[in-house]
Write an enzyme that holds these catalytic residues in place. Structure first.
Site, short mmCIF file in Angstrom:
data_model
loop_
_atom_site.label_atom_id
_atom_site.label_comp_id
_atom_site.label_asym_id
_atom_site.label_seq_id
_atom_site.Cartn_x
_atom_site.Cartn_y
_atom_site.Cartn_z
N ASP A 57 -9.18 31.93 -66.28
CA ASP A 57 -9.88 31.74 -65.13
C ASP A 57 -9.78 30.26 -64.44
O ASP A 57 -9.44 29.33 -65.14
CB ASP A 57 -11.50 31.91 -65.34
CG ASP A 57 -12.08 32.64 -63.98
OD1 ASP A 57 -11.86 32.19 -62.98
OD2 ASP A 57 -12.89 33.64 -64.29
N VAL A 102 -4.44 32.17 -60.42
CA VAL A 102 -3.62 33.41 -60.49
C VAL A 102 -2.23 33.17 -59.24
O VAL A 102 -1.41 33.84 -59.25
CB VAL A 102 -4.12 34.59 -60.38
CG1 VAL A 102 -4.88 34.88 -61.86
CG2 VAL A 102 -4.87 34.82 -59.07
N ASN A 149 -8.15 41.39 -64.00
CA ASN A 149 -9.25 41.40 -63.53
C ASN A 149 -9.50 40.46 -62.36
O ASN A 149 -10.17 40.80 -61.52
CB ASN A 149 -10.42 41.24 -64.24
CG ASN A 149 -11.89 41.13 -63.79
OD1 ASN A 149 -12.19 42.36 -63.23
ND2 ASN A 149 -12.38 40.17 -63.64
N TYR A 186 -9.37 44.12 -47.60
CA TYR A 186 -9.61 44.38 -49.16
C TYR A 186 -9.28 45.81 -49.59
O TYR A 186 -8.54 45.75 -50.93
CB TYR A 186 -11.26 44.40 -49.56
CG TYR A 186 -11.67 44.60 -50.77
CD1 TYR A 186 -11.47 43.31 -51.98
CD2 TYR A 186 -12.27 45.78 -51.23
CE1 TYR A 186 -11.75 43.83 -52.92
CE2 TYR A 186 -12.68 45.77 -52.63
CZ TYR A 186 -12.51 44.57 -53.74
OH TYR A 186 -12.79 45.04 -54.84
N ALA A 216 -20.19 47.34 -57.38
CA ALA A 216 -20.80 46.80 -58.57
C ALA A 216 -21.85 45.56 -58.50
O ALA A 216 -21.39 44.83 -57.42
CB ALA A 216 -19.42 46.20 -59.65
N THR A 269 -22.38 42.47 -58.98
CA THR A 269 -21.52 41.34 -59.44
C THR A 269 -21.98 39.93 -58.70
O THR A 269 -22.69 40.15 -57.62
CB THR A 269 -20.02 41.48 -59.30
OG1 THR A 269 -19.92 41.87 -57.93
CG2 THR A 269 -19.56 42.80 -60.05
#
Length: 255
Positions: A41, A58, A84, A149, A182, A184
């Site tokens: 991360d 990433v 993820n 998205y 979700a 989150t």
């Protein structure tokens, strides 16, 4: 989950975006079920034992390669990769400029490519190699105000199928999970910016047949199912974890 259920005993896993949200829930579940787990991360200050943290972005191939190499060396190999890491985006095709399209696709799609590419040599050496990509209901349902998205997640689902075909004869299974909305931190920030957060949350809950948001733990359970050696015959699959949103068409309540 019973403490005796250790289907990941002796296996090594790497979870990107694993410091919070869906990734953190997944990393913790894999560890609880016996895996040695590395988390990749941008900010790993909140990552603590039994998880191992490795800092990388990433979108930066050099830092990805260095972090994956360090994790593989410390773990003594790699059996499971959970791609993820991802970011959200709102708006129609008219609402985001080229730079934002490039930014989101760079993280959500090419980011998975960079990490997988770096991890492939170690995965090829595993007897239980599995890759699980975090996709979305946005790949299979037309959601309003989610053009960018949705495009990125549609690419993830197609990429998953292509990867599954490319690597099946190397013994590497590739699948994806497609969560609905979700609960989150990203959704929390989205709600905080809404004019009426309570009404916006109610609208998000109402569009799922179960009438509630998906929990991070439920998504983690689906990832663990796909990654487990017990699922050795499952590859090229998109597993919906969306409260029935993809497949159910209910009548309005009371009818």
């Amino acid at each position: 989950m019973s403490d005796t259920f250790k289907d990941f005993d002796g296996l090594r896993a790497l979870v990107t975006g694993g410091a919070s949200g869906l990734g953190r829930a997944t990393a913790e579940l894999l560890a609880a079920r016996g895996a040695a787990v590395a988390v990749l991360d941008r900010d790993i200050t909140a990552v603590d034992k039994p998880l191992r943290g490795y800092a990388a972005d990433v979108t930066d191939d050099e830092t990805v390669r260095a972090a994956v190499a360090a994790a593989v060396a410390d773990l003594g190999g790699l059996d499971i990769l959970v791609n993820n890491a991802g970011i959200g985006a709102q708006g129609t095709v008219a609402d985001n400029d080229d730079a934002e399209w490039h930014r989101v696709l760079d993280v959500n799609v090419i980011g998975m490519v960079r990490v997988t590419r770096a991890a492939l040599p170690a995965l090829r050496a595993s007897e239980h190699a599995a890759v699980v990509n975090t996709c979305s209901i946005a790949a299979t349902a037309g959601l309003p105000q989610r053009a960018l998205y949705s495009a990125s997640k549609g690419a993830v689902q197609s990429l998953t199928l292509a990867m599954a075909a490319d690597h099946i004869r190397e013994g590497i299974r590739v699948n994806c999970v497609n969560p609905g909305t979700a609960d989150t931190p990203w959704i929390g920030r989205l709600l905080d910016r809404a004019d009426d957060p309570a009404a916006e949350r109610a609208a998000l809950e109402a569009r799922q047949p179960t009438g509630r948001l998906v929990s991070a733990e439920e998504v983690a359970g689906a990832v663990a199912y796909l990654a487990s050696p017990l699922s050795g015959a499952t590859t090229g699959t998109a597993l919906a974890v969306d409260g029935g949103m993809q497949g159910l068409r209910l009548r309005p309540a009371g009818q």
